[in-house]
Design a protein around this motif. Structure first.
Motif, PDB file in Angstrom:
ATOM      1  N   UNK A  27       0.831  -1.192   0.000  1.00  0.00           N
ATOM      2  CA  UNK A  27       0.000   0.000   0.000  1.00  0.00           C
ATOM      3  C   UNK A  27       0.876   1.257   0.000  1.00  0.00           C
ATOM      4  N   UNK A  28       0.648   2.185  -0.926  1.00  0.00           N
ATOM      5  CA  UNK A  28       1.402   3.447  -0.900  1.00  0.00           C
ATOM      6  C   UNK A  28       1.107   4.195   0.403  1.00  0.00           C
ATOM      7  N   UNK A  29       2.111   4.876   0.912  1.00  0.00           N
ATOM      8  CA  UNK A  29       1.990   5.602   2.171  1.00  0.00           C
ATOM      9  C   UNK A  29       2.236   7.081   1.907  1.00  0.00           C
ATOM     10  N   UNK A  30       1.373   7.930   2.460  1.00  0.00           N
ATOM     11  CA  UNK A  30       1.478   9.377   2.295  1.00  0.00           C
ATOM     12  C   UNK A  30       1.403  10.051   3.657  1.00  0.00           C
ATOM     13  N   UNK A  31       2.068  11.175   3.781  1.00  0.00           N
ATOM     14  CA  UNK A  31       1.986  11.973   4.993  1.00  0.00           C
ATOM     15  C   UNK A  31       0.766  12.870   4.965  1.00  0.00           C
ATOM     16  N   UNK A  32       0.334  13.277   6.139  1.00  0.00           N
ATOM     17  CA  UNK A  32      -0.846  14.142   6.237  1.00  0.00           C
ATOM     18  C   UNK A  32      -0.644  15.435   5.466  1.00  0.00           C
ATOM     19  N   UNK A  33       0.559  15.980   5.504  1.00  0.00           N
ATOM     20  CA  UNK A  33       0.845  17.204   4.772  1.00  0.00           C
ATOM     21  C   UNK A  33       0.742  17.041   3.261  1.00  0.00           C
ATOM     22  N   UNK A  34       0.920  15.818   2.768  1.00  0.00           N
ATOM     23  CA  UNK A  34       0.814  15.558   1.340  1.00  0.00           C
ATOM     24  C   UNK A  34      -0.644  15.488   0.883  1.00  0.00           C
ATOM     25  N   UNK A  35      -1.494  14.943   1.715  1.00  0.00           N
ATOM     26  CA  UNK A  35      -2.891  14.759   1.311  1.00  0.00           C
ATOM     27  C   UNK A  35      -3.797  15.888   1.778  1.00  0.00           C
ATOM     28  N   UNK A  36      -3.298  16.743   2.649  1.00  0.00           N
ATOM     29  CA  UNK A  36      -4.077  17.872   3.147  1.00  0.00           C
ATOM     30  C   UNK A  36      -3.193  19.124   3.147  1.00  0.00           C
ATOM     31  N   UNK A  37      -2.766  19.555   1.952  1.00  0.00           N
ATOM     32  CA  UNK A  37      -1.860  20.705   1.880  1.00  0.00           C
ATOM     33  C   UNK A  37      -2.483  21.968   2.460  1.00  0.00           C
ATOM     34  N   UNK A  38      -1.647  22.744   3.116  1.00  0.00           N
ATOM     35  CA  UNK A  38      -2.121  23.987   3.702  1.00  0.00           C
ATOM     36  C   UNK A  38      -2.617  23.851   5.128  1.00  0.00           C
ATOM     37  N   UNK A  39      -2.806  22.640   5.597  1.00  0.00           N
ATOM     38  CA  UNK A  39      -3.239  22.405   6.972  1.00  0.00           C
ATOM     39  C   UNK A  39      -2.015  22.109   7.819  1.00  0.00           C
ATOM     40  N   UNK A  40      -1.781  22.897   8.826  1.00  0.00           N
ATOM     41  CA  UNK A  40      -0.618  22.767   9.703  1.00  0.00           C
ATOM     42  C   UNK A  40       0.665  22.921   8.914  1.00  0.00           C
ATOM     43  N   UNK A  41       1.397  21.837   8.677  1.00  0.00           N
ATOM     44  CA  UNK A  41       2.689  21.955   8.002  1.00  0.00           C
ATOM     45  C   UNK A  41       2.829  20.927   6.875  1.00  0.00           C
ATOM     46  N   UNK A  42       3.555  21.302   5.854  1.00  0.00           N
ATOM     47  CA  UNK A  42       3.712  20.449   4.667  1.00  0.00           C
ATOM     48  C   UNK A  42       4.441  19.151   4.985  1.00  0.00           C
ATOM     49  N   UNK A  43       5.300  19.156   6.004  1.00  0.00           N
ATOM     50  CA  UNK A  43       6.086  17.963   6.328  1.00  0.00           C
ATOM     51  C   UNK A  43       5.391  17.044   7.328  1.00  0.00           C
ATOM     52  N   UNK A  44       4.174  17.369   7.711  1.00  0.00           N
ATOM     53  CA  UNK A  44       3.465  16.568   8.706  1.00  0.00           C
ATOM     54  C   UNK A  44       3.314  15.127   8.229  1.00  0.00           C
ATOM     55  N   UNK A  45       3.832  14.202   9.018  1.00  0.00           N
ATOM     56  CA  UNK A  45       3.754  12.782   8.693  1.00  0.00           C
ATOM     57  C   UNK A  45       4.918  12.246   7.889  1.00  0.00           C
ATOM     58  N   UNK A  46       5.815  13.100   7.445  1.00  0.00           N
ATOM     59  CA  UNK A  46       6.885  12.650   6.553  1.00  0.00           C
ATOM     60  C   UNK A  46       7.949  11.824   7.269  1.00  0.00           C
ATOM     61  N   UNK A  47       8.125  11.996   8.563  1.00  0.00           N
ATOM     62  CA  UNK A  47       9.087  11.166   9.292  1.00  0.00           C
ATOM     63  C   UNK A  47       8.670   9.705   9.209  1.00  0.00           C
ATOM     64  N   UNK A  48       7.397   9.427   9.415  1.00  0.00           N
ATOM     65  CA  UNK A  48       6.898   8.051   9.321  1.00  0.00           C
ATOM     66  C   UNK A  48       6.940   7.551   7.885  1.00  0.00           C
ATOM     67  N   UNK A  49       6.558   8.389   6.932  1.00  0.00           N
ATOM     68  CA  UNK A  49       6.597   8.000   5.511  1.00  0.00           C
ATOM     69  C   UNK A  49       8.027   7.649   5.109  1.00  0.00           C
ATOM     70  N   UNK A  50       8.973   8.467   5.504  1.00  0.00           N
ATOM     71  CA  UNK A  50      10.370   8.202   5.163  1.00  0.00           C
ATOM     72  C   UNK A  50      10.872   6.909   5.804  1.00  0.00           C
ATOM     73  N   UNK A  51      10.428   6.624   7.019  1.00  0.00           N
ATOM     74  CA  UNK A  51      10.815   5.373   7.672  1.00  0.00           C
ATOM     75  C   UNK A  51      10.254   4.168   6.929  1.00  0.00           C
ATOM     76  N   UNK A  52       9.004   4.270   6.472  1.00  0.00           N
ATOM     77  CA  UNK A  52       8.401   3.177   5.681  1.00  0.00           C
ATOM     78  C   UNK A  52       9.182   2.981   4.388  1.00  0.00           C
ATOM     79  N   UNK A  53       9.476   4.059   3.690  1.00  0.00           N
ATOM     80  CA  UNK A  53      10.199   3.945   2.420  1.00  0.00           C
ATOM     81  C   UNK A  53      11.607   3.412   2.622  1.00  0.00           C
ATOM     82  N   UNK A  54      12.260   3.793   3.700  1.00  0.00           N
ATOM     83  CA  UNK A  54      13.594   3.263   4.005  1.00  0.00           C
ATOM     84  C   UNK A  54      13.520   1.764   4.242  1.00  0.00           C
ATOM     85  N   UNK A  55      12.540   1.332   5.026  1.00  0.00           N
ATOM     86  CA  UNK A  55      12.372  -0.099   5.285  1.00  0.00           C
ATOM     87  C   UNK A  55      12.104  -0.850   3.990  1.00  0.00           C
ATOM     88  N   UNK A  56      11.236  -0.322   3.165  1.00  0.00           N
ATOM     89  CA  UNK A  56      10.893  -0.994   1.911  1.00  0.00           C
ATOM     90  C   UNK A  56      12.071  -1.030   0.941  1.00  0.00           C
TER      91      UNK A  56
END
Length: 77
Positions: A27-56
């Motif tokens: 399953x593709x993984x996206x951060x909250x900032x990617x799917x809800x731009x303009x809400x809070x911060x653009x990088x929101x959720x990217x730490x977890x997304x990057x960890x998933x991509x590193x593992x994969x």
């Protein structure tokens, strides 16, 4: 749980990656900032997304370094 993406601990990101990979390996993984731009911060959720991509991307890994999760599946290409 974190106030923002900078507040996510490495162990939280690693455990999230192991959980997602064990249950949703294709399953593709996206951060909250990617799917809800303009809400809070653009990088929101990217730490977890990057960890998933590193593992994969680390083909053949059966565990995430630094975690006690031993059930993450071996990633095959």
């Amino acid at each position: 749980i974190a106030n923002n993406d900078k507040d996510v601990l490495p162990i939280q990101a690693q455990n999230a990656a192991a959980f997602i990979q064990a249950r949703y390996p294709n399953l593709p993984v996206y951060g909250h900032g990617q799917v809800n731009p303009g809400h809070k911060e653009a990088t929101e959720g990217m730490t977890a997304v990057n960890a998933v991509n590193t593992l994969r991307n680390n083909v053949g890994m059966t565990t995430v370094p630094g975690t006690s999760i031993n059930s993450a599946p071996t990633i095959t290409g």
